[in-house]
Design an enzyme around this catalytic site. Structure first.
Site, PDB file in Angstrom:
ATOM      1  N   TYR A  21       0.864  -1.188   0.000  1.00 35.60           N
ATOM      2  CA  TYR A  21       0.000   0.000   0.000  1.00 35.60           C
ATOM      3  C   TYR A  21       0.892   1.227   0.000  1.00 35.60           C
ATOM      4  O   TYR A  21       1.864   1.293   0.758  1.00 35.60           O
ATOM      5  CB  TYR A  21      -0.894  -0.006   1.242  1.00 35.60           C
ATOM      6  CG  TYR A  21      -1.750   1.238   1.418  1.00 35.60           C
ATOM      7  CD1 TYR A  21      -1.508   2.125   2.466  1.00 35.60           C
ATOM      8  CD2 TYR A  21      -2.800   1.517   0.557  1.00 35.60           C
ATOM      9  CE1 TYR A  21      -2.282   3.262   2.636  1.00 35.60           C
ATOM     10  CE2 TYR A  21      -3.586   2.663   0.719  1.00 35.60           C
ATOM     11  CZ  TYR A  21      -3.319   3.530   1.765  1.00 35.60           C
ATOM     12  OH  TYR A  21      -4.084   4.671   1.924  1.00 35.60           O
ATOM     13  N   ASP A  34       9.360   2.815  -1.192  1.00 34.16           N
ATOM     14  CA  ASP A  34       8.391   3.481  -0.321  1.00 34.16           C
ATOM     15  C   ASP A  34       8.742   3.107   1.119  1.00 34.16           C
ATOM     16  O   ASP A  34       8.365   2.030   1.599  1.00 34.16           O
ATOM     17  CB  ASP A  34       6.975   3.053  -0.689  1.00 34.16           C
ATOM     18  CG  ASP A  34       5.949   3.701   0.237  1.00 34.16           C
ATOM     19  OD1 ASP A  34       4.738   3.483   0.035  1.00 34.16           O
ATOM     20  OD2 ASP A  34       6.358   4.419   1.179  1.00 34.16           O
ATOM     21  N   LYS A  40       5.347   9.295   8.366  1.00 32.83           N
ATOM     22  CA  LYS A  40       5.195   8.773   9.725  1.00 32.83           C
ATOM     23  C   LYS A  40       6.264   9.311  10.690  1.00 32.83           C
ATOM     24  O   LYS A  40       6.175  10.444  11.158  1.00 32.83           O
ATOM     25  CB  LYS A  40       5.172   7.240   9.679  1.00 32.83           C
ATOM     26  CG  LYS A  40       3.977   6.698   8.867  1.00 32.83           C
ATOM     27  CD  LYS A  40       3.932   5.189   8.828  1.00 32.83           C
ATOM     28  CE  LYS A  40       2.890   4.683   7.843  1.00 32.83           C
ATOM     29  NZ  LYS A  40       1.525   4.741   8.356  1.00 32.83           N
TER      30      LYS A  40
HETATM   31  P1  KE4 Z   1      -0.437   8.414   4.546  1.00 30.19           P
HETATM   32  O1  KE4 Z   1      -1.052   9.102   3.359  1.00 30.19           O
HETATM   33  O2  KE4 Z   1      -1.460   7.610   5.321  1.00 30.19           O
HETATM   34  O3  KE4 Z   1       0.360   9.368   5.453  1.00 30.19           O
HETATM   35  O4  KE4 Z   1       0.673   7.382   4.029  1.00 30.19           O
HETATM   36  C1  KE4 Z   1       0.284   6.425   3.071  1.00 30.19           C
HETATM   37  C2  KE4 Z   1       1.262   5.263   3.108  1.00 30.19           C
HETATM   38  C3  KE4 Z   1       2.238   5.182   2.141  1.00 30.19           C
HETATM   39  N1  KE4 Z   1       3.144   4.169   2.144  1.00 30.19           N
HETATM   40  C4  KE4 Z   1       3.108   3.209   3.100  1.00 30.19           C
HETATM   41  C5  KE4 Z   1       4.120   2.103   3.062  1.00 30.19           C
HETATM   42  C6  KE4 Z   1       2.125   3.252   4.120  1.00 30.19           C
HETATM   43  O5  KE4 Z   1       2.099   2.275   5.065  1.00 30.19           O
HETATM   44  C7  KE4 Z   1       1.189   4.299   4.144  1.00 30.19           C
HETATM   45  C8  KE4 Z   1       0.090   4.403   5.186  1.00 30.19           C
HETATM   46  N2  KE4 Z   1       0.000   3.318   6.108  1.00 30.19           N
HETATM   47  C9  KE4 Z   1      -1.327   3.109   6.684  1.00 30.19           C
HETATM   48  C10 KE4 Z   1      -1.324   1.881   7.582  1.00 30.19           C
HETATM   49  N3  KE4 Z   1      -0.459   0.843   7.232  1.00 30.19           N
HETATM   50  C11 KE4 Z   1      -1.775   4.305   7.436  1.00 30.19           C
HETATM   51  C12 KE4 Z   1      -3.008   4.095   8.284  1.00 30.19           C
HETATM   52  C13 KE4 Z   1      -4.256   4.659   7.653  1.00 30.19           C
HETATM   53  O6  KE4 Z   1      -4.435   4.497   6.427  1.00 30.19           O
HETATM   54  O7  KE4 Z   1      -5.061   5.269   8.403  1.00 30.19           O
END
Ligand code: KE4
Length: 422
Positions: A138, A233, A261
């Site tokens: 993701y 990523d 993060k």
């Molecule tokens: P954000 O747009 O949520 O800040 O980041 C997206 C993203 C991009 N790349 C990786 C590897 C990620 O894990 C994420 C976001 N992770 C999720 C949970 N695994 C965030 C939690 C959520 O969607 O509320």
């Protein structure tokens, strides 16, 4: 009326991000009012040992004094200028020092923005349209990345969400993580059309799945030979699995990296960066447009900088990795004693566990075939014992520097009790 019912009257789904809604585990989500160290406190006064850590940012634990002080002091000077400030340069330099593959960087406000912008940059820099991603990985919710595998490796991608136009999906090829043969075949067929490959170097959105030996090396070689851009990523793995991220663990140099993060320490900050020649294509230097009102705002920069500075503490990652291994070894031993098949993984402050007979999980289909019903029961059992895990079998878990021996021991004791109820 419950807090969740009140929220649902005005907020879509009652949450501002779907995974928080507990849809994968059932029941109503817990509303938290405060957090400190390794602990969360709910609105009804219950305390939980936290292994979500706001989905990764809280590597120091909640409310670290240096981070809170930096936020308060910076906020007193102004929340956002929409103009350059020195803190942006200071955080940029800190990130580049920790991840030398990043020669130039651009701050944004979320991981989604970081990966969306990196994809546009890759396409714009080399003038190709097709991208490759991996099922189960993701990268945020931009259109090009909400695409699941078509019927065959070379068939058009299929949108994984309504609202993504087929015209967008057709430029995304989704392959199997850890399948070096499949991506080698695709590059042999259409390598000259590939703008970039984007990959989580350790997949953390299909639980925790490390790369097979040689997989990342294959991606590096294929991209180099075809003139395509390799994007790591590291929004989740950056500063989480090691000070230099997964790229420092595996010794692979990507062309671009996305981070998020931890880099914001709990405030909205993320970034994309990498080779200076590629970053030269980003506006205003180059023609590839990207922008953001609150990108690099001083308060988020201060929180990120204060967080990253703590990671320089001698022995920080050795201690974090030891605690995480203690937790995972304890879970594995407890599951074994209860005759519950459980596969576990951990590196640095990141861990995963999958209810499966497989000794190790290296493919998305293994995670997809795991016992999610048993996970749901385990999740709620642990919640009743005061342990807050990610409310989805497809998420990784996170240990912070604030988790001490007591928290780890209490978690393993709780797991022993709950495993015997499954
Ligand atoms: P954000 O747009 O949520 O800040 O980041 C997206 C993203 C991009 N790349 C990786 C590897 C990620 O894990 C994420 C976001 N992770 C999720 C949970 N695994 C965030 C939690 C959520 O969607 O509320």
């Amino acid at each position: 009326m419950s807090l969740f019912s009140k929220a649902k009257q005005v907020i879509a789904g009652g949450v501002n991000s779907p995974v928080r809604a507990f849809a994968a585990v059932g029941g109503d989500p817990i509303f938290f009012k405060s957090a400190s160290g390794a602990w969360l406190e709910s609105e009804d006064g219950r305390k939980y040992i936290d292994y979500v850590g706001s989905w990764g940012p809280m590597i120091l634990g909640h409310g670290h004094p240096a981070v809170i002080a930096a936020v308060i002091e910076t906020a007193k000077q102004g929340l956002s200028f929409g103009a350059p400030c020195v803190l942006e340069t200071e955080l940029a330099n800190k990130i580049c020092a920790l991840m030398p593959s990043i020669e130039k960087i651009r701050m944004v406000s979320s991981g989604t923005e970081a990966t969306m912008s990196a994809i546009r940059l890759a396409r714009g820099h080399i003038g190709r349209n097709k991208i490759i991603k991996f099922e189960g990985c993701y990268h945020g919710h931009s259109d090009s990345l909400l695409i699941k595998a078509g019927s065959g490796a070379l068939t058009l991608g299929v949108p994984s969400s309504p609202g993504v136009p087929p015209g967008v999906a057709q430029n995304t090829i989704t392959l199997t993580f850890n399948d070096s043969d499949a991506i080698t075949s695709v590059f042999a067929e259409i390598g000259e059309q590939i703008a970039c490959v984007i990959v989580e170097p350790i997949a953390g959105n299909m639980n925790m799945v490390p790369p097979e030996p040689g997989f990342l090396e294959t991606l590096r070689t294929l991209c180099t030979d075809a003139g395509a851009i390799l994007i790591f990523d590291e929004v989740m793995t950056g500063f989480r699995v090691a000070r230099g991220g997964a790229q420092s663990v595996f010794g692979i140099t990507p062309d671009l990296t996305t981070i998020g993060k931890i880099v914001g320490g709990g405030m909205p900050a993320a970034a994309f960066g990498g080779r200076a020649d590629i970053m030269a294509s980003i506006a205003p230097d180059g023609p590839v447009y990207q922008a953001g009102t609150l990108s690099g705002n001083p308060v988020a920069m201060a929180a990120g900088l204060a967080t990253l500075e703590q990671l320089d503490e001698p022995g920080f990652y050795a201690a974090l990795g030891k605690k995480t291994a203690q937790l995972v070894d304890g879970l594995a031993a407890a599951a074994l004693d209860a005759d519950i098949p459980l596969a576990t993984e951990c590196l640095g402050g990141m861990f995963g566990f999958v209810f499966t007979e497989a000794r190790s999980v290296r493919r998305f289909d293994q995670v997809a075939a795991a016992d999610t019903d048993r996970f749901r029961k385990f999740f709620h059992g642990m919640l009743n014992e005061g342990v807050y895990l990610a409310p989805s079998a497809f998420e990784a878990g996170f240990v912070s520097a604030a988790h001490g021996d007591d928290e780890i021991a209490a978690t393993i004791t709780a797991a022993r009790k709950v495993f015997n109820t499954l």
